[in-house]
Design an enzyme around this catalytic site. Structure first.
Site, PDB file in Angstrom:
ATOM      1  N   LYS A 128       0.623  -1.170  -0.075  1.00  0.00           N
ATOM      2  CA  LYS A 128      -0.115  -0.052   0.016  1.00  0.00           C
ATOM      3  C   LYS A 128       0.893   1.229  -0.089  1.00  0.00           C
ATOM      4  CE  LYS A 128      -3.882  -2.117   0.003  1.00  0.00           C
ATOM      5  NZ  LYS A 128      -5.008  -1.547  -0.939  1.00  0.00           N
ATOM      6  N   GLU A 188      -9.533   5.885   3.220  1.00  0.00           N
ATOM      7  CA  GLU A 188     -10.500   4.762   3.840  1.00  0.00           C
ATOM      8  C   GLU A 188      -9.395   3.435   4.197  1.00  0.00           C
ATOM      9  OE1 GLU A 188      -9.720   5.178   0.879  1.00  0.00           O
ATOM     10  OE2 GLU A 188      -9.170   3.202  -0.136  1.00  0.00           O
ATOM     11  N   SER A 212       1.701  -9.928  -0.771  1.00  0.00           N
ATOM     12  CA  SER A 212       1.160  -8.332  -0.794  1.00  0.00           C
ATOM     13  C   SER A 212       1.576  -7.907   0.663  1.00  0.00           C
ATOM     14  CB  SER A 212      -0.285  -8.153  -1.308  1.00  0.00           C
ATOM     15  OG  SER A 212      -1.061  -9.067  -0.705  1.00  0.00           O
TER      16      SER A 212
HETATM   17  C1  FEV Z   1      -7.730   0.290   0.555  1.00  0.00           C
HETATM   18  C2  FEV Z   1      -8.688  -1.106   1.376  1.00  0.00           C
HETATM   19  C3  FEV Z   1      -7.839  -2.242   1.164  1.00  0.00           C
HETATM   20  C4  FEV Z   1      -6.813  -2.543   2.195  1.00  0.00           C
HETATM   21  N1  FEV Z   1      -5.997  -3.678   1.919  1.00  0.00           N
HETATM   22  C5  FEV Z   1      -6.072  -4.422   1.260  1.00  0.00           C
HETATM   23  C6  FEV Z   1      -5.116  -5.423   0.737  1.00  0.00           C
HETATM   24  C7  FEV Z   1      -5.040  -6.453  -0.290  1.00  0.00           C
HETATM   25  C8  FEV Z   1      -6.373  -6.243  -1.227  1.00  0.00           C
HETATM   26  O1  FEV Z   1      -6.161  -4.921  -1.823  1.00  0.00           O
HETATM   27  P1  FEV Z   1      -5.634  -4.645  -3.402  1.00  0.00           P
HETATM   28  O2  FEV Z   1      -4.353  -4.874  -3.346  1.00  0.00           O
HETATM   29  O3  FEV Z   1      -5.911  -3.212  -3.602  1.00  0.00           O
HETATM   30  O4  FEV Z   1      -6.617  -5.539  -4.080  1.00  0.00           O
HETATM   31  C9  FEV Z   1      -4.156  -7.330  -0.285  1.00  0.00           C
HETATM   32  N2  FEV Z   1      -3.086  -7.263   0.525  1.00  0.00           N
HETATM   33  C10 FEV Z   1      -3.032  -6.700   1.554  1.00  0.00           C
HETATM   34  C11 FEV Z   1      -1.765  -6.940   2.694  1.00  0.00           C
HETATM   35  C12 FEV Z   1      -3.971  -5.836   1.592  1.00  0.00           C
HETATM   36  O5  FEV Z   1      -3.976  -5.116   2.836  1.00  0.00           O
HETATM   37  C13 FEV Z   1      -6.578  -1.826   3.224  1.00  0.00           C
HETATM   38  O6  FEV Z   1      -7.439  -1.099   3.704  1.00  0.00           O
HETATM   39  O7  FEV Z   1      -5.597  -2.054   3.930  1.00  0.00           O
END
Ligand code: FEV
Length: 385
Positions: free
Chosen positions: A81, A103, A369
């Site tokens: 992120k 968010e 991720s």
């Molecule tokens: C923006 C809302 C999604 C969040 N996280 C999604 C997330 C995801 C899925 O989100 P995307 O990569 O955007 O599909 C995959 N792997 C991890 C470690 C994540 O934290 C958050 O709030 O942290």
């Protein structure tokens, strides 16, 4: 701002000035040399890029194929992120914004936003569903430590969709001084394109690393879990125009696609508009959004980024969905075979082996991720550890 039939900016009149300001400036700003120099320097010296591309020996032996892991769990803050929040905070500064909102569902995006706001000394407000505040408590504590204000969203299912609604409401009420850092490739154009561009560093690095390790830039498969689709967008980005690279997108089936408690958007969704974007979303007959469910907060979203709706409809990507149970089992298996505890979102990607056949000389790259620290209580409760 379209991906085939999907994308666009279907926003309320009151949001038009904010979104139009972004749309008309983002490409010029991102393209500036000074922006790229600052962006790349922070990715290197603050985030810790490039992240390793790690050959998972025991996982490869178990499944009889060649498995590489792109270690976005080793980014500062523990997930991909931050690649996006670094880009968007630099953009917000260049647009003269004094206040940041976001968010969050899993809390990783919330932490990544709070982190860059602390770094730059900018006020930070994060909207988070009351259900997610409970199940991702470690990240709520981290956001507060980093100086952010965490505001519970108590409408609807009290998860990511509802947090996004609250953030949009805030932005409508604070249009001039506030930038909304959206955390995935969702929302009105230009967000899906902008977030994908910031995450594209993932596949840019992977091409170079795979050439060093395998003498080829292109794997046979790239695999990622899909909530809104940002880590997947980054993993796919530089491979999209090479059909030799097969794309696998993994969604959350929750308790099962036909259980009524699921977040498998491409399996259950229909064309509609959510959070300003025309895409696929889970909806009732009269177009009301259906409440999703997943054990993982980050995949617990009824929509999907328009880029992925197009990848699905065009057949460029193969979409599979895995249940809570399969994901949790995969998470503990990767932990025990590779010594890496993945986020529950990421664990979904590792649960595809009983649905896919890979050849011994296939080269697979999984986007790891995020790390599982935020999910330890869920893992412990689930397995009675
Ligand atoms: C923006 C809302 C999604 C969040 N996280 C999604 C997330 C995801 C899925 O989100 P995307 O990569 O955007 O599909 C995959 N792997 C991890 C470690 C994540 O934290 C958050 O709030 O942290």
């Amino acid at each position: 701002g379209y991906y085939g039939d999907f994308g666009g900016a279907f926003i309320p009149e009151m949001l038009y000035p904010n979104v139009e300001e972004l749309r008309s400036h983002y490409l010029d700003i991102i393209g500036e040399t000074s922006f790229q120099e600052e962006f790349q320097a922070l990715l290197r010296d603050y985030v810790g890029r490039p992240t390793p591309l790690y050959f998972a020996k025991r996982l490869s032996e178990k499944y009889g194929t060649k498995i590489y892991l792109k270690r976005e769990d080793l980014c500062h803050t523990g997930a991909h992120k931050v690649n996006n929040t670094i880009g968007q905070i630099l953009l917000a500064q260049r647009l003269g914004k004094k206040r940041i909102i976001a968010e969050t569902g899993a809390g990783q995006h919330g932490v990544a936003t709070a982190t860059v706001c602390a770094l730059m000394g900018i006020e930070c407000i994060v909207y988070m569903g009351a259900v997610d505040i409970e199940r991702q408590a470690p990240n709520v504590a981290r956001m507060k430590m980093l100086g952010a204000k965490v505001v519970p969203a108590t409408s609807g299912s009290k998860t990511l969709k509802d947090a996004t609604n609250e953030a949009i409401r805030d932005w409508i009420n604070n249009p001039v001084d506030t930038h909304y850092i959206i955390g995935s490739v969702v929302g009105p154009h230009p967000y899906p394109d902008m977030v994908a561009r910031f995450q594209a560093i993932i596949s840019k690095e992977t091409k170079k690393q795979l050439l060093e390790k395998e003498g080829r830039e292109d794997p046979d498969y790239v695999i990622a879990c899909v909530g809104g689709g940002s880590n997947a967008a980054g993993m796919y980005y530089h491979y999209l125009d090479n059909p030799k690279v097969k794309i696998i997108a993994v969604e959350a089936a929750g308790k099962g696609v036909s259980s009524g408690e699921s977040a498998a958007t491409t399996a259950l969704g229909k064309e509609g508009i959510i959070h300003g974007s025309k895409t696929l979303l889970m909806q009732t007959g009269d177009g009301q959004i259906t409440e999703p469910y997943s054990i993982s907060a980050g995949l617990d979203y009824p929509g999907i980024g328009p880029m992925h709706a197009h990848l699905y409809r065009s057949g460029r990507a193969q979409f599979v969905s895995v249940t809570d149970e399969a994901a949790m089992q995969a998470g503990i298996e990767v932990s025990k075979l590779e010594g890496i505890i993945p986020a529950i979102e990421t664990s979904h990607a590792f649960a595809i082996f009983d649905q896919m056949d890979f050849k011994e000389d296939d080269v697979l790259v999984f986007n790891l991720s995020g790390r599982g620290d935020k999910d330890l209580q869920t893992y412990i409760d689930y397995f009675g550890l």
